[in-house]
Scaffold this motif. Structure first.
Motif, PDB file in Angstrom:
ATOM      1  N   SER A   8       0.849  -1.189   0.000  1.00 46.54           N
ATOM      2  CA  SER A   8       0.000   0.000   0.000  1.00 46.54           C
ATOM      3  C   SER A   8       0.886   1.240   0.000  1.00 46.54           C
ATOM      4  O   SER A   8       1.840   1.335   0.774  1.00 46.54           O
ATOM      5  CB  SER A   8      -0.896   0.010   1.235  1.00 46.54           C
ATOM      6  OG  SER A   8      -1.554   1.255   1.354  1.00 46.54           O
ATOM      7  N   THR A  14       1.646  -2.341   5.059  1.00 47.65           N
ATOM      8  CA  THR A  14       0.391  -3.023   4.750  1.00 47.65           C
ATOM      9  C   THR A  14       0.512  -3.597   3.345  1.00 47.65           C
ATOM     10  O   THR A  14       0.880  -2.883   2.413  1.00 47.65           O
ATOM     11  CB  THR A  14      -0.793  -2.041   4.826  1.00 47.65           C
ATOM     12  OG1 THR A  14      -0.853  -1.514   6.155  1.00 47.65           O
ATOM     13  CG2 THR A  14      -2.104  -2.733   4.502  1.00 47.65           C
ATOM     14  N   LEU A  16      -1.118  -6.340   0.277  1.00 48.61           N
ATOM     15  CA  LEU A  16      -2.252  -7.042  -0.302  1.00 48.61           C
ATOM     16  C   LEU A  16      -1.736  -8.216  -1.107  1.00 48.61           C
ATOM     17  O   LEU A  16      -0.865  -8.046  -1.966  1.00 48.61           O
ATOM     18  CB  LEU A  16      -3.051  -6.097  -1.210  1.00 48.61           C
ATOM     19  CG  LEU A  16      -4.234  -6.729  -1.932  1.00 48.61           C
ATOM     20  CD1 LEU A  16      -5.339  -7.080  -0.924  1.00 48.61           C
ATOM     21  CD2 LEU A  16      -4.750  -5.800  -3.001  1.00 48.61           C
ATOM     22  N   LEU A  27     -11.793  -6.522  -4.914  1.00 47.89           N
ATOM     23  CA  LEU A  27     -11.649  -5.953  -3.577  1.00 47.89           C
ATOM     24  C   LEU A  27     -12.844  -5.088  -3.207  1.00 47.89           C
ATOM     25  O   LEU A  27     -13.363  -4.353  -4.044  1.00 47.89           O
ATOM     26  CB  LEU A  27     -10.392  -5.090  -3.509  1.00 47.89           C
ATOM     27  CG  LEU A  27      -9.071  -5.780  -3.806  1.00 47.89           C
ATOM     28  CD1 LEU A  27      -7.951  -4.763  -3.816  1.00 47.89           C
ATOM     29  CD2 LEU A  27      -8.805  -6.885  -2.822  1.00 47.89           C
ATOM     30  N   LEU A  31     -11.902  -1.151   1.128  1.00 46.41           N
ATOM     31  CA  LEU A  31     -10.519  -1.607   1.210  1.00 46.41           C
ATOM     32  C   LEU A  31      -9.659  -0.899   0.160  1.00 46.41           C
ATOM     33  O   LEU A  31      -8.543  -0.458   0.456  1.00 46.41           O
ATOM     34  CB  LEU A  31     -10.437  -3.122   1.037  1.00 46.41           C
ATOM     35  CG  LEU A  31      -9.036  -3.721   1.125  1.00 46.41           C
ATOM     36  CD1 LEU A  31      -8.381  -3.403   2.456  1.00 46.41           C
ATOM     37  CD2 LEU A  31      -9.103  -5.224   0.898  1.00 46.41           C
ATOM     38  N   GLN A  32     -10.175  -0.750  -1.032  1.00 43.91           N
ATOM     39  CA  GLN A  32      -9.442  -0.036  -2.077  1.00 43.91           C
ATOM     40  C   GLN A  32      -9.139   1.395  -1.646  1.00 43.91           C
ATOM     41  O   GLN A  32      -8.028   1.888  -1.840  1.00 43.91           O
ATOM     42  CB  GLN A  32     -10.237  -0.035  -3.381  1.00 43.91           C
ATOM     43  CG  GLN A  32     -10.326  -1.393  -4.039  1.00 43.91           C
ATOM     44  CD  GLN A  32     -11.115  -1.333  -5.339  1.00 43.91           C
ATOM     45  OE1 GLN A  32     -11.038  -0.361  -6.071  1.00 43.91           O
ATOM     46  NE2 GLN A  32     -11.868  -2.375  -5.621  1.00 43.91           N
ATOM     47  N   LEU A  35      -6.389   1.428   1.169  1.00 48.35           N
ATOM     48  CA  LEU A  35      -5.040   1.111   0.716  1.00 48.35           C
ATOM     49  C   LEU A  35      -4.460   2.181  -0.194  1.00 48.35           C
ATOM     50  O   LEU A  35      -3.248   2.367  -0.243  1.00 48.35           O
ATOM     51  CB  LEU A  35      -5.030  -0.233  -0.022  1.00 48.35           C
ATOM     52  CG  LEU A  35      -5.368  -1.457   0.814  1.00 48.35           C
ATOM     53  CD1 LEU A  35      -5.467  -2.692  -0.070  1.00 48.35           C
ATOM     54  CD2 LEU A  35      -4.340  -1.667   1.917  1.00 48.35           C
ATOM     55  N   TRP A  69      -8.005 -12.865  -2.180  1.00 46.67           N
ATOM     56  CA  TRP A  69      -7.072 -11.871  -1.669  1.00 46.67           C
ATOM     57  C   TRP A  69      -6.872 -12.049  -0.164  1.00 46.67           C
ATOM     58  O   TRP A  69      -7.680 -12.688   0.517  1.00 46.67           O
ATOM     59  CB  TRP A  69      -7.537 -10.448  -1.970  1.00 46.67           C
ATOM     60  CG  TRP A  69      -8.913 -10.106  -1.459  1.00 46.67           C
ATOM     61  CD1 TRP A  69     -10.090 -10.338  -2.094  1.00 46.67           C
ATOM     62  CD2 TRP A  69      -9.246  -9.518  -0.204  1.00 46.67           C
ATOM     63  NE1 TRP A  69     -11.134  -9.916  -1.313  1.00 46.67           N
ATOM     64  CE2 TRP A  69     -10.648  -9.392  -0.151  1.00 46.67           C
ATOM     65  CE3 TRP A  69      -8.500  -9.062   0.864  1.00 46.67           C
ATOM     66  CZ2 TRP A  69     -11.307  -8.861   0.937  1.00 46.67           C
ATOM     67  CZ3 TRP A  69      -9.162  -8.518   1.954  1.00 46.67           C
ATOM     68  CH2 TRP A  69     -10.558  -8.421   1.979  1.00 46.67           C
ATOM     69  N   LEU A  71      -5.226  -9.574   3.183  1.00 43.31           N
ATOM     70  CA  LEU A  71      -4.682  -8.308   3.642  1.00 43.31           C
ATOM     71  C   LEU A  71      -3.713  -8.559   4.790  1.00 43.31           C
ATOM     72  O   LEU A  71      -4.094  -9.128   5.813  1.00 43.31           O
ATOM     73  CB  LEU A  71      -5.804  -7.373   4.107  1.00 43.31           C
ATOM     74  CG  LEU A  71      -5.369  -5.987   4.558  1.00 43.31           C
ATOM     75  CD1 LEU A  71      -4.704  -5.221   3.421  1.00 43.31           C
ATOM     76  CD2 LEU A  71      -6.568  -5.221   5.094  1.00 43.31           C
ATOM     77  N   ARG A  84     -11.906  -4.979   5.557  1.00 42.92           N
ATOM     78  CA  ARG A  84     -11.778  -6.166   4.719  1.00 42.92           C
ATOM     79  C   ARG A  84     -13.118  -6.624   4.165  1.00 42.92           C
ATOM     80  O   ARG A  84     -13.193  -7.333   3.206  1.00 42.92           O
ATOM     81  CB  ARG A  84     -11.166  -7.310   5.515  1.00 42.92           C
ATOM     82  CG  ARG A  84      -9.757  -7.058   5.935  1.00 42.92           C
ATOM     83  CD  ARG A  84      -9.239  -8.299   6.579  1.00 42.92           C
ATOM     84  NE  ARG A  84      -8.193  -7.979   7.515  1.00 42.92           N
ATOM     85  CZ  ARG A  84      -7.475  -8.887   8.123  1.00 42.92           C
ATOM     86  NH1 ARG A  84      -7.685 -10.159   7.918  1.00 42.92           N
ATOM     87  NH2 ARG A  84      -6.532  -8.534   8.969  1.00 42.92           N
TER      88      ARG A  84
END
Length: 85
Positions: A8, A14, A16, A27, A31-32, A35, A69, A71, A84
């Motif tokens: 990120s 962080t 992904l 996602l 969350l998008q 990040l 995915w 995180l 999430r």
């Protein structure tokens, strides 16, 4: 399982993990947003025996298989877990 890992650009330490390179469509929007931009850092083959520095490989694999995915949060950053969903 082949995995693709992104850092990120907004949230330090962080990461992904994805099962498909650059497949960000799956996602959740929250969350998008959390990040921000992502930078590709690593492609690796992951199995249950592989040791990871801060994650349990079985947990990562389970999340990748269930939702595509995973995180990886910095230590002590559990409040991000709500994003999430």
């Amino acid at each position: 399982m082949l995995c693709f890992v992104y850092a990120s650009l907004r949230k330090a330490d962080t990461y992904l993990w994805l099962t498909e390179r650059d497949d960000f469509e799956q996602l959740p929007e929250t969350l998008q947003q959390l990040l921000g931009g992502l930078r590709f850092v690593l492609e690796l083959e992951l199995d249950e025996q592989r040791r990871l520095p801060r994650e349990d490989s079985r947990t990562v694999l389970a999340n990748l298989q269930a939702q595509g995915w995973h995180l990886q949060l910095p230590p002590g950053e559990s409040h991000l877990a709500d994003a999430r969903r």
